[in-house]
Design a protein around this motif. Structure first.
Motif, PDB file in Angstrom:
ATOM      1  N   ARG A 147      -5.037 -19.156   5.218  1.00 31.44           N
ATOM      2  CA  ARG A 147      -4.272 -17.949   4.906  1.00 31.44           C
ATOM      3  C   ARG A 147      -5.091 -17.019   4.012  1.00 31.44           C
ATOM      4  O   ARG A 147      -5.706 -17.456   3.048  1.00 31.44           O
ATOM      5  CB  ARG A 147      -2.969 -18.329   4.186  1.00 31.44           C
ATOM      6  CG  ARG A 147      -1.937 -17.208   4.164  1.00 31.44           C
ATOM      7  CD  ARG A 147      -0.713 -17.671   3.399  1.00 31.44           C
ATOM      8  NE  ARG A 147       0.347 -16.713   3.501  1.00 31.44           N
ATOM      9  CZ  ARG A 147       1.288 -16.728   4.424  1.00 31.44           C
ATOM     10  NH1 ARG A 147       1.279 -17.675   5.337  1.00 31.44           N
ATOM     11  NH2 ARG A 147       2.246 -15.826   4.467  1.00 31.44           N
ATOM     12  N   ALA A 148      -5.159 -15.740   4.379  1.00 30.62           N
ATOM     13  CA  ALA A 148      -5.914 -14.770   3.589  1.00 30.62           C
ATOM     14  C   ALA A 148      -5.254 -14.577   2.237  1.00 30.62           C
ATOM     15  O   ALA A 148      -4.039 -14.495   2.142  1.00 30.62           O
ATOM     16  CB  ALA A 148      -5.981 -13.435   4.338  1.00 30.62           C
ATOM     17  N   MET A 149      -6.053 -14.492   1.178  1.00 31.60           N
ATOM     18  CA  MET A 149      -5.510 -14.375  -0.166  1.00 31.60           C
ATOM     19  C   MET A 149      -5.811 -13.018  -0.792  1.00 31.60           C
ATOM     20  O   MET A 149      -4.933 -12.381  -1.328  1.00 31.60           O
ATOM     21  CB  MET A 149      -6.065 -15.505  -1.043  1.00 31.60           C
ATOM     22  CG  MET A 149      -5.667 -16.905  -0.561  1.00 31.60           C
ATOM     23  SD  MET A 149      -3.885 -17.154  -0.520  1.00 31.60           S
ATOM     24  CE  MET A 149      -3.495 -17.063  -2.266  1.00 31.60           C
ATOM     25  N   THR A 150      -7.062 -12.575  -0.746  1.00 29.65           N
ATOM     26  CA  THR A 150      -7.410 -11.304  -1.356  1.00 29.65           C
ATOM     27  C   THR A 150      -6.971 -10.146  -0.473  1.00 29.65           C
ATOM     28  O   THR A 150      -6.792 -10.310   0.744  1.00 29.65           O
ATOM     29  CB  THR A 150      -8.922 -11.207  -1.595  1.00 29.65           C
ATOM     30  OG1 THR A 150      -9.587 -11.164  -0.325  1.00 29.65           O
ATOM     31  CG2 THR A 150      -9.422 -12.420  -2.388  1.00 29.65           C
ATOM     32  N   GLU A 151      -6.822  -8.954  -1.072  1.00 24.71           N
ATOM     33  CA  GLU A 151      -6.456  -7.768  -0.296  1.00 24.71           C
ATOM     34  C   GLU A 151      -7.517  -7.455   0.745  1.00 24.71           C
ATOM     35  O   GLU A 151      -7.200  -7.033   1.858  1.00 24.71           O
ATOM     36  CB  GLU A 151      -6.250  -6.575  -1.235  1.00 24.71           C
ATOM     37  CG  GLU A 151      -4.981  -6.659  -2.063  1.00 24.71           C
ATOM     38  CD  GLU A 151      -3.733  -6.773  -1.205  1.00 24.71           C
ATOM     39  OE1 GLU A 151      -3.648  -6.052  -0.183  1.00 24.71           O
ATOM     40  OE2 GLU A 151      -2.854  -7.591  -1.530  1.00 24.71           O
ATOM     41  N   GLU A 152      -8.766  -7.656   0.383  1.00 23.08           N
ATOM     42  CA  GLU A 152      -9.858  -7.398   1.319  1.00 23.08           C
ATOM     43  C   GLU A 152      -9.770  -8.337   2.524  1.00 23.08           C
ATOM     44  O   GLU A 152      -9.946  -7.918   3.675  1.00 23.08           O
ATOM     45  CB  GLU A 152     -11.201  -7.585   0.610  1.00 23.08           C
ATOM     46  CG  GLU A 152     -12.402  -7.283   1.488  1.00 23.08           C
ATOM     47  CD  GLU A 152     -13.711  -7.417   0.732  1.00 23.08           C
ATOM     48  OE1 GLU A 152     -14.756  -7.563   1.400  1.00 23.08           O
ATOM     49  OE2 GLU A 152     -13.695  -7.372  -0.520  1.00 23.08           O
ATOM     50  N   ALA A 153      -9.469  -9.617   2.244  1.00 22.37           N
ATOM     51  CA  ALA A 153      -9.346 -10.593   3.328  1.00 22.37           C
ATOM     52  C   ALA A 153      -8.130 -10.294   4.203  1.00 22.37           C
ATOM     53  O   ALA A 153      -8.172 -10.442   5.427  1.00 22.37           O
ATOM     54  CB  ALA A 153      -9.246 -12.001   2.751  1.00 22.37           C
ATOM     55  N   LYS A 154      -7.034  -9.872   3.577  1.00 17.27           N
ATOM     56  CA  LYS A 154      -5.841  -9.525   4.334  1.00 17.27           C
ATOM     57  C   LYS A 154      -6.096  -8.329   5.248  1.00 17.27           C
ATOM     58  O   LYS A 154      -5.651  -8.301   6.395  1.00 17.27           O
ATOM     59  CB  LYS A 154      -4.686  -9.220   3.385  1.00 17.27           C
ATOM     60  CG  LYS A 154      -4.142 -10.439   2.649  1.00 17.27           C
ATOM     61  CD  LYS A 154      -3.039 -10.041   1.689  1.00 17.27           C
ATOM     62  CE  LYS A 154      -2.503 -11.247   0.923  1.00 17.27           C
ATOM     63  NZ  LYS A 154      -1.452 -10.864  -0.043  1.00 17.27           N
ATOM     64  N   THR A 155      -6.814  -7.338   4.717  1.00 15.74           N
ATOM     65  CA  THR A 155      -7.143  -6.163   5.528  1.00 15.74           C
ATOM     66  C   THR A 155      -8.022  -6.543   6.706  1.00 15.74           C
ATOM     67  O   THR A 155      -7.823  -6.052   7.827  1.00 15.74           O
ATOM     68  CB  THR A 155      -7.863  -5.115   4.660  1.00 15.74           C
ATOM     69  OG1 THR A 155      -7.000  -4.708   3.584  1.00 15.74           O
ATOM     70  CG2 THR A 155      -8.256  -3.895   5.479  1.00 15.74           C
ATOM     71  N   ALA A 156      -8.973  -7.435   6.459  1.00 14.30           N
ATOM     72  CA  ALA A 156      -9.865  -7.882   7.523  1.00 14.30           C
ATOM     73  C   ALA A 156      -9.088  -8.632   8.598  1.00 14.30           C
ATOM     74  O   ALA A 156      -9.323  -8.450   9.796  1.00 14.30           O
ATOM     75  CB  ALA A 156     -10.967  -8.765   6.949  1.00 14.30           C
ATOM     76  N   ARG A 157      -8.150  -9.475   8.176  1.00 15.33           N
ATOM     77  CA  ARG A 157      -7.372 -10.220   9.151  1.00 15.33           C
ATOM     78  C   ARG A 157      -6.456  -9.297   9.957  1.00 15.33           C
ATOM     79  O   ARG A 157      -6.316  -9.464  11.173  1.00 15.33           O
ATOM     80  CB  ARG A 157      -6.541 -11.307   8.469  1.00 15.33           C
ATOM     81  CG  ARG A 157      -5.684 -12.083   9.458  1.00 15.33           C
ATOM     82  CD  ARG A 157      -5.119 -13.347   8.874  1.00 15.33           C
ATOM     83  NE  ARG A 157      -6.169 -14.309   8.594  1.00 15.33           N
ATOM     84  CZ  ARG A 157      -5.958 -15.457   7.924  1.00 15.33           C
ATOM     85  NH1 ARG A 157      -4.753 -15.736   7.470  1.00 15.33           N
ATOM     86  NH2 ARG A 157      -6.950 -16.288   7.718  1.00 15.33           N
ATOM     87  N   ALA A 158      -5.839  -8.339   9.299  1.00 20.33           N
ATOM     88  CA  ALA A 158      -5.000  -7.375  10.022  1.00 20.33           C
ATOM     89  C   ALA A 158      -5.832  -6.630  11.060  1.00 20.33           C
ATOM     90  O   ALA A 158      -5.360  -6.385  12.187  1.00 20.33           O
ATOM     91  CB  ALA A 158      -4.362  -6.397   9.043  1.00 20.33           C
ATOM     92  N   ARG A 159      -7.044  -6.286  10.697  1.00 17.76           N
ATOM     93  CA  ARG A 159      -7.935  -5.598  11.635  1.00 17.76           C
ATOM     94  C   ARG A 159      -8.266  -6.500  12.830  1.00 17.76           C
ATOM     95  O   ARG A 159      -8.297  -6.043  13.974  1.00 17.76           O
ATOM     96  CB  ARG A 159      -9.211  -5.171  10.918  1.00 17.76           C
ATOM     97  CG  ARG A 159     -10.172  -4.376  11.794  1.00 17.76           C
ATOM     98  CD  ARG A 159     -11.270  -3.714  10.971  1.00 17.76           C
ATOM     99  NE  ARG A 159     -12.036  -4.687  10.194  1.00 17.76           N
ATOM    100  CZ  ARG A 159     -11.994  -4.778   8.853  1.00 17.76           C
ATOM    101  NH1 ARG A 159     -11.233  -3.963   8.154  1.00 17.76           N
ATOM    102  NH2 ARG A 159     -12.729  -5.672   8.225  1.00 17.76           N
ATOM    103  N   GLU A 160      -8.497  -7.781  12.571  1.00 16.53           N
ATOM    104  CA  GLU A 160      -8.778  -8.730  13.657  1.00 16.53           C
ATOM    105  C   GLU A 160      -7.585  -8.849  14.595  1.00 16.53           C
ATOM    106  O   GLU A 160      -7.745  -8.927  15.817  1.00 16.53           O
ATOM    107  CB  GLU A 160      -9.122 -10.094  13.069  1.00 16.53           C
ATOM    108  CG  GLU A 160     -10.454 -10.147  12.331  1.00 16.53           C
ATOM    109  CD  GLU A 160     -10.663 -11.475  11.619  1.00 16.53           C
ATOM    110  OE1 GLU A 160      -9.800 -12.370  11.780  1.00 16.53           O
ATOM    111  OE2 GLU A 160     -11.677 -11.618  10.913  1.00 16.53           O
ATOM    112  N   ILE A 161      -6.385  -8.868  14.026  1.00 20.54           N
ATOM    113  CA  ILE A 161      -5.170  -8.956  14.850  1.00 20.54           C
ATOM    114  C   ILE A 161      -5.040  -7.716  15.730  1.00 20.54           C
ATOM    115  O   ILE A 161      -4.723  -7.800  16.924  1.00 20.54           O
ATOM    116  CB  ILE A 161      -3.926  -9.127  13.960  1.00 20.54           C
ATOM    117  CG1 ILE A 161      -3.958 -10.485  13.250  1.00 20.54           C
ATOM    118  CG2 ILE A 161      -2.647  -8.994  14.785  1.00 20.54           C
ATOM    119  CD1 ILE A 161      -2.892 -10.655  12.177  1.00 20.54           C
ATOM    120  N   LEU A 162      -5.286  -6.550  15.148  1.00 23.75           N
ATOM    121  CA  LEU A 162      -5.201  -5.312  15.920  1.00 23.75           C
ATOM    122  C   LEU A 162      -6.240  -5.288  17.035  1.00 23.75           C
ATOM    123  O   LEU A 162      -5.950  -4.838  18.154  1.00 23.75           O
ATOM    124  CB  LEU A 162      -5.384  -4.105  14.996  1.00 23.75           C
ATOM    125  CG  LEU A 162      -4.234  -3.803  14.032  1.00 23.75           C
ATOM    126  CD1 LEU A 162      -4.626  -2.697  13.066  1.00 23.75           C
ATOM    127  CD2 LEU A 162      -2.966  -3.422  14.789  1.00 23.75           C
TER     128      LEU A 162
END
Length: 231
Positions: A3-18
């Motif tokens: 699970r992504a923890m940092t905001e940067e990691a969350k943004t990266a994961r959202a981008r991967e999902i998109l």
């Protein structure tokens, strides 16, 4: 996948999902694509996917908004490089950008056709409001930039921008209707209903802009006549 923890990691994961959703959407379309399909290909659980995007409509609206940002980046850069000096310059800019869009970005066209009838109706309210605010700020900034040319007001620019969206949606939806009719006709009659939505969109926008140009000329002529009479 952790699970992504940092905001940067969350943004990266959202981008991967998109990015995953974009690929699958272009392959299979919207109706048959499930959130579970996207989660599987992205390598995450269904539950985690819904943490990032509360509904399917929200996910694809976010994908469309990403394309809006790309369009506005292009338009702003074009106006910075060469400030339009006449309506013909603006007309050429809009048609050039639309032609590029139709030739290279089927994602935008297909998502824009879904926006009002499907995506905005099912998106979560917070995301929808936030995106509309962001889009309003970007389009307002671009229209102000273009307004500096002295050719069109911001209101006129936004009228044209909104009309273009309507033409895209109408022509693409019409092409889907034509496609469904084709399935019920013998091959000898297909030529009667086949439509190229790209040509329809471009020709529709050309006709609209030409009509807009002529109307402005008539209004300017009427205004000059009124000025002469007032002297």
């Amino acid at each position: 996948m952790k699970r992504a923890m940092t905001e940067e990691a969350k943004t990266a994961r959202a981008r991967e999902i998109l990015n995953t959703a974009e690929k699958l959407f272009l392959e299979s379309g919207y109706r048959d694509l499930k959130m579970s399909d996207i989660a599987k290909v992205a390598g995450i659980s269904n539950g985690l996917l819904f943490v990032y995007f509360k509904t399917k409509e929200t996910l694809f609206l976010c994908l469309l908004w990403r394309e809006y940002e790309k369009r506005l980046d292009f338009l702003e850069e074009h106006v910075r490089r060469k400030q339009p000096e006449s309506f013909s310059d603006i007309q050429a800019l809009l048609l050039e950008e639309l032609t590029l869009l139709l030739e290279t970005n089927p994602l935008y066209i297909r998502l824009e056709a879904l926006r009002a009838v499907i995506l905005e109706r099912g998106a979560d309210t917070d995301t929808l409001c936030r995106m509309k605010k962001r889009l309003s700020e970007r389009t307002d900034a671009w229209s102000r930039q273009l307004e500096e040319s002295g050719v069109l007001s911001r209101e006129e620019i936004m009228d044209i921008y909104c009309m273009e969206s309507g033409i895209i949606t109408g022509c693409y939806q019409q092409s889907l209707v034509s496609a469904s009719v084709q399935n019920s006709l013998p091959s000898t009659e297909l030529c009667m209903v086949q439509r190229d939505y790209r040509s329809d969109i471009l020709n529709g926008m050309k006709c609209y802009l030409e009509g807009y140009r002529r109307r402005r000329i008539r209004m300017q002529q009427r205004f000059r006549m009124q000025q002469r009479k007032a002297r």
